[in-house]
Design an enzyme around this catalytic site. Sequence first.
Site, PDB file in Angstrom:
ATOM      1  N   HIS A   1     -33.949   6.267 -36.231  1.00 30.77           N
ATOM      2  CA  HIS A   1     -33.314   5.808 -37.488  1.00 30.77           C
ATOM      3  C   HIS A   1     -31.851   6.267 -37.579  1.00 30.77           C
ATOM      4  O   HIS A   1     -31.324   6.412 -38.683  1.00 30.77           O
ATOM      5  CB  HIS A   1     -34.067   6.305 -38.729  1.00 30.77           C
ATOM      6  CG  HIS A   1     -35.555   6.156 -38.649  1.00 30.77           C
ATOM      7  ND1 HIS A   1     -36.226   5.041 -39.108  1.00 30.77           N
ATOM      8  CD2 HIS A   1     -36.508   6.972 -38.132  1.00 30.77           C
ATOM      9  CE1 HIS A   1     -37.526   5.180 -38.892  1.00 30.77           C
ATOM     10  NE2 HIS A   1     -37.725   6.349 -38.282  1.00 30.77           N
TER      11      HIS A   1
ATOM     12  N   SER B   1      -3.536   1.023 -31.289  1.00 34.01           N
ATOM     13  CA  SER B   1      -3.319   0.207 -32.476  1.00 34.01           C
ATOM     14  C   SER B   1      -1.822   0.009 -32.627  1.00 34.01           C
ATOM     15  O   SER B   1      -1.034   0.920 -32.361  1.00 34.01           O
ATOM     16  CB  SER B   1      -3.881   0.931 -33.699  1.00 34.01           C
ATOM     17  OG  SER B   1      -3.247   0.441 -34.862  1.00 34.01           O
TER      18      SER B   1
ATOM     19  N   LYS C   1      -4.719   6.041 -32.742  1.00 33.92           N
ATOM     20  CA  LYS C   1      -5.987   5.401 -32.415  1.00 33.92           C
ATOM     21  C   LYS C   1      -6.176   5.097 -30.938  1.00 33.92           C
ATOM     22  O   LYS C   1      -5.245   4.783 -30.227  1.00 33.92           O
ATOM     23  CB  LYS C   1      -6.135   4.097 -33.223  1.00 33.92           C
ATOM     24  CG  LYS C   1      -6.187   4.416 -34.691  1.00 33.92           C
ATOM     25  CD  LYS C   1      -6.955   3.449 -35.525  1.00 33.92           C
ATOM     26  CE  LYS C   1      -8.325   3.122 -35.057  1.00 33.92           C
ATOM     27  NZ  LYS C   1      -8.823   1.976 -35.833  1.00 33.92           N
TER      28      LYS C   1
ATOM     29  N   GLU D   1     -16.688  -3.061 -27.745  1.00 36.61           N
ATOM     30  CA  GLU D   1     -16.920  -3.985 -28.862  1.00 36.61           C
ATOM     31  C   GLU D   1     -17.094  -5.419 -28.362  1.00 36.61           C
ATOM     32  O   GLU D   1     -17.937  -6.175 -28.848  1.00 36.61           O
ATOM     33  CB  GLU D   1     -15.756  -3.910 -29.854  1.00 36.61           C
ATOM     34  CG  GLU D   1     -15.657  -2.570 -30.557  1.00 36.61           C
ATOM     35  CD  GLU D   1     -14.330  -2.410 -31.266  1.00 36.61           C
ATOM     36  OE1 GLU D   1     -14.288  -2.661 -32.476  1.00 36.61           O
ATOM     37  OE2 GLU D   1     -13.327  -2.049 -30.619  1.00 36.61           O
TER      38      GLU D   1
END
Length: 466
Positions: free
Chosen positions: A164, A285, A291, A298
């Site tokens: 979970h 970024s 970043k 992704e």
Amino acid sequence: MTDKPRRDANALWGGRFAGGHAEIMERINASIDFDRRLHAEDIAGSRAHCNMLVTQGILTADDGHAILKGLDQVEAEIAAGTFSYSAAREDIHMHVEARLAEIIGEPAGRLHTARSRNDQVATDFRIWVRGALDELTAGLAELQRALLSQAEAHVDAVMPGFTHLQSAQPVTFGHHMMAYVEMFARDAGRAADCRRRMNECPLGAAALAGTSFPIDREATSKALGFDRPMANSMDAVASRDFAIEYLATAAICATHLSRLAEEIVNWSSAQFGFVRLSDAFSTGSSIMPQKRNPDAAELIRAKAGRVIGDLNALLIVMKGLPMTYSKDMQEDKEPVFEAADTMALTLAAMAGMVRDMGVNRDAMAAAAGAGFSTATDLADWLVRAAGLPFRQAHHVTGRLVALAEQRGCDLADLSLDDMTGVEPAITSDVFDVLGVGNSVRSRTSHGGTAPSRVRQAIAAAKARLA
Ligand code: ARG
């Protein structure tokens, strides 16, 4: 929109037609823009067919020789990029044959004896999908090797194991990596099953009913690397379950890739900090200089959508088709090509990303101890060392967790007095099982996370891959 008819009837099948196609008809009918990817398979199929026709005395040796020479030239023109493609010639089969006719003249027209585009395309496509399965298997092996190298390097690095997405029990990073090795090994197993089942040759089924020419289907099947000719000529031209099975295999594999990608996205965040992707697999970024984005992960996660869509698309194309060939089936190729391209790209990107990934063992160890992750070890100890029934041990442990929570400390930080206050049978030996290192080392059951077991799993996986 009204479309003017074209002047010429099709040279290859236009005998009964007075006029040519409307331009829009040509556009919807043509598959050359994508099925040109079958050129090598189509030429191989034609060579095998031609040789067989000569051996069987259906073609003269001279005609056979002319055809083979002409096919060599077609192949060379395609390789050199000088071959010209046009929608008027519909598909790869007609392109090859029409160009052959330009090169060698009349004998080209004899190649199509005892053959139809229906068995031809089914044969070409099976050969292509077989190659795609081999490519998938190779990509999976590469990825498994990358996962294995991380598993070996971090066989004893503790991290939280989740259910979970809640910290559940400590595991090792090696064990976690090996979970994916198992998944990808099963994907390779599915590819092998699919390949075994699909490797039968449709050639010689002709349009659908077989042929009255004395062909030798064993010979063409063997020449093209198939295990045997397909048993039923109607099935041979009408079935695409081999392509569906390939897509199902690819879709399941893409789903596994997507889950691993999701974990990498999580792990590489500042909040987890478990892994650091290499510069080679991170993007910056344009506005936030701090970043390091896991874009490749992704995209791998997202591209599973394409492959699942490709499987769906072909299932839906096939689901209502009567026996045998229908032109609908021309729509079988693009989903398969897209899936194969996507799998090659995503498997290679994942292998590179995993291989390069830096692992922050301290961050993982710190997280592994949080959230009372050794509560089950405590309960198990109460059963083993203090003789409590598991249900009672579970209850006692729950009370100790509540106590630790109240104190704002970990289970291992409770004093022996705290412990015996809840359960008098507890002794100081209990502290041996409360550390995360102790916890993972104790899980020596078959398939468990103990480093000794994970080392065995790594050895078994390596032997399987070799
Ligand atoms: N381009 C066609 C396909 O991919 C080849 C088979 C055409 N057969 C036919 N009877 N029109 O399915």
